[in-house]
Design an enzyme around this catalytic site. Sequence first.
Site, short mmCIF file in Angstrom:
data_model
loop_
_atom_site.label_atom_id
_atom_site.label_comp_id
_atom_site.label_asym_id
_atom_site.label_seq_id
_atom_site.Cartn_x
_atom_site.Cartn_y
_atom_site.Cartn_z
N ASN A 11 0.87 -1.18 0.00
CA ASN A 11 0.00 0.00 0.00
C ASN A 11 0.91 1.22 0.00
O ASN A 11 1.50 1.55 1.02
CB ASN A 11 -0.90 -0.02 1.24
CG ASN A 11 -1.74 1.24 1.34
OD1 ASN A 11 -1.78 2.05 0.41
ND2 ASN A 11 -2.40 1.43 2.48
N TRP A 12 1.00 1.86 -1.15
CA TRP A 12 1.93 3.00 -1.27
C TRP A 12 1.38 4.30 -0.71
O TRP A 12 2.08 5.31 -0.70
CB TRP A 12 2.31 3.19 -2.75
CG TRP A 12 3.33 2.20 -3.24
CD1 TRP A 12 3.98 1.25 -2.49
CD2 TRP A 12 3.83 2.08 -4.57
NE1 TRP A 12 4.84 0.54 -3.28
CE2 TRP A 12 4.78 1.03 -4.57
CE3 TRP A 12 3.57 2.75 -5.77
CZ2 TRP A 12 5.47 0.64 -5.72
CZ3 TRP A 12 4.25 2.36 -6.92
CH2 TRP A 12 5.19 1.33 -6.88
N LYS A 13 0.10 4.29 -0.34
CA LYS A 13 -0.49 5.51 0.24
C LYS A 13 -0.23 6.70 -0.70
O LYS A 13 -0.24 6.52 -1.91
CB LYS A 13 0.02 5.72 1.66
CG LYS A 13 -0.12 4.44 2.50
CD LYS A 13 0.15 4.62 3.96
CE LYS A 13 -0.02 3.27 4.67
NZ LYS A 13 0.08 3.36 6.12
N HIS A 96 -9.39 1.10 5.15
CA HIS A 96 -8.11 1.41 5.79
C HIS A 96 -8.32 2.42 6.92
O HIS A 96 -9.14 3.34 6.80
CB HIS A 96 -7.12 1.96 4.76
CG HIS A 96 -5.71 1.97 5.28
ND1 HIS A 96 -5.24 2.92 6.15
CD2 HIS A 96 -4.69 1.10 5.08
CE1 HIS A 96 -3.98 2.65 6.45
NE2 HIS A 96 -3.62 1.55 5.82
N GLU A 98 -6.67 4.87 7.82
CA GLU A 98 -6.44 6.28 7.44
C GLU A 98 -7.69 6.85 6.77
O GLU A 98 -7.99 8.03 6.93
CB GLU A 98 -5.20 6.37 6.55
CG GLU A 98 -3.93 6.15 7.37
CD GLU A 98 -2.75 5.57 6.60
OE1 GLU A 98 -2.77 5.58 5.36
OE2 GLU A 98 -1.82 5.08 7.26
N GLU A 168 -4.96 -4.62 10.69
CA GLU A 168 -3.93 -3.59 10.86
C GLU A 168 -4.20 -2.81 12.15
O GLU A 168 -4.99 -1.86 12.15
CB GLU A 168 -3.96 -2.61 9.68
CG GLU A 168 -3.70 -3.26 8.34
CD GLU A 168 -3.18 -2.25 7.31
OE1 GLU A 168 -2.15 -2.55 6.70
OE2 GLU A 168 -3.78 -1.17 7.14
N SER A 214 3.80 -1.84 10.32
CA SER A 214 5.25 -1.89 10.51
C SER A 214 5.86 -3.26 10.18
O SER A 214 6.78 -3.72 10.86
CB SER A 214 5.64 -1.44 11.92
OG SER A 214 5.28 -0.09 12.13
N GLY A 235 3.14 -0.99 4.22
CA GLY A 235 3.23 0.42 3.86
C GLY A 235 4.68 0.82 3.61
O GLY A 235 5.25 0.58 2.54
N GLY A 236 5.29 1.42 4.61
CA GLY A 236 6.63 2.01 4.46
C GLY A 236 7.66 1.09 3.81
O GLY A 236 8.39 1.52 2.90
#
Length: 251
Positions: A11-13, A96, A98, A168, A214, A235-236
């Site tokens: 998920n590159w957001k 999600h 967010e 998540e 994470s 993500g990151g």
Amino acid sequence: MNQRKKIIAANWKMYKDLAEANDFFTFLIDKLPDTNTEVLIAPAFTSLWNAFETTREYPIEIVAQNIHQEEKGAYTGEVSAAMLKSVGVQRVIIGHSERREYFGEDDALLKAKVKTALKNELKVIFCIGEKLEQRKANTHFDLIKSQLQSALFDLNKSDWEQIVLAYEPVWAIGTGETASPEQAQEMHQFIRETIAEAFGSDTAASVSILYGGSVKPDNAQALFSQPDIDGGLVGGASLEVDSFIDIIKAV
Ligand code: 13P
């Protein structure tokens, strides 16, 4: 019995413009390990078509990060199911944290989005997860159950073939603090039991449940070796090709 798929989804957001996305795909295609694990990438809307074109010959699936619940209309700035399908997308992330937190997406809206996605033959990665205060108050199991119930429990049994879940915990997203493998397994098992109660053990056994929060190359294997963890939503650590590949290899 357990034939569920192993999946690593990026998920590159709101990261990576078109050129950056292209660079990533060039390297990824070159280094992609030979694996049965499904590799999914969710770039920004602006990169979807190009990502699809670039990867269509390879075992990489391009996923959207969001969808609007209406089929079409005067909804400035929004993107419909048909638009996503027209650029090669077959799956969308819904729920999600967010989106829930920063865009006010509540259970009713998420339920409508899931309905629209499935009606348009888009598969869904549905995200659920508790905040830190809910875990501290020991209400996290109730919360997860209610997130599942409110968005997904009026689906038909057959609809579940189109659903992947992602647990998540909000306190683990982007914080560097991961749920321990035991904490994650405990919740994944609870999620599977909750689905079994409502839809039967065969449905529960066949739905892939991803962990997100994470995930990094150095913790991935311990998480993915848990019996009810079928991969990750990353993500990151998905923004850099080498760490993403190491995570794929850890499944
Ligand atoms: P991080 O891997 O950066 O914690 O993000 C997880 C996530 O939100 C994936 O959807």
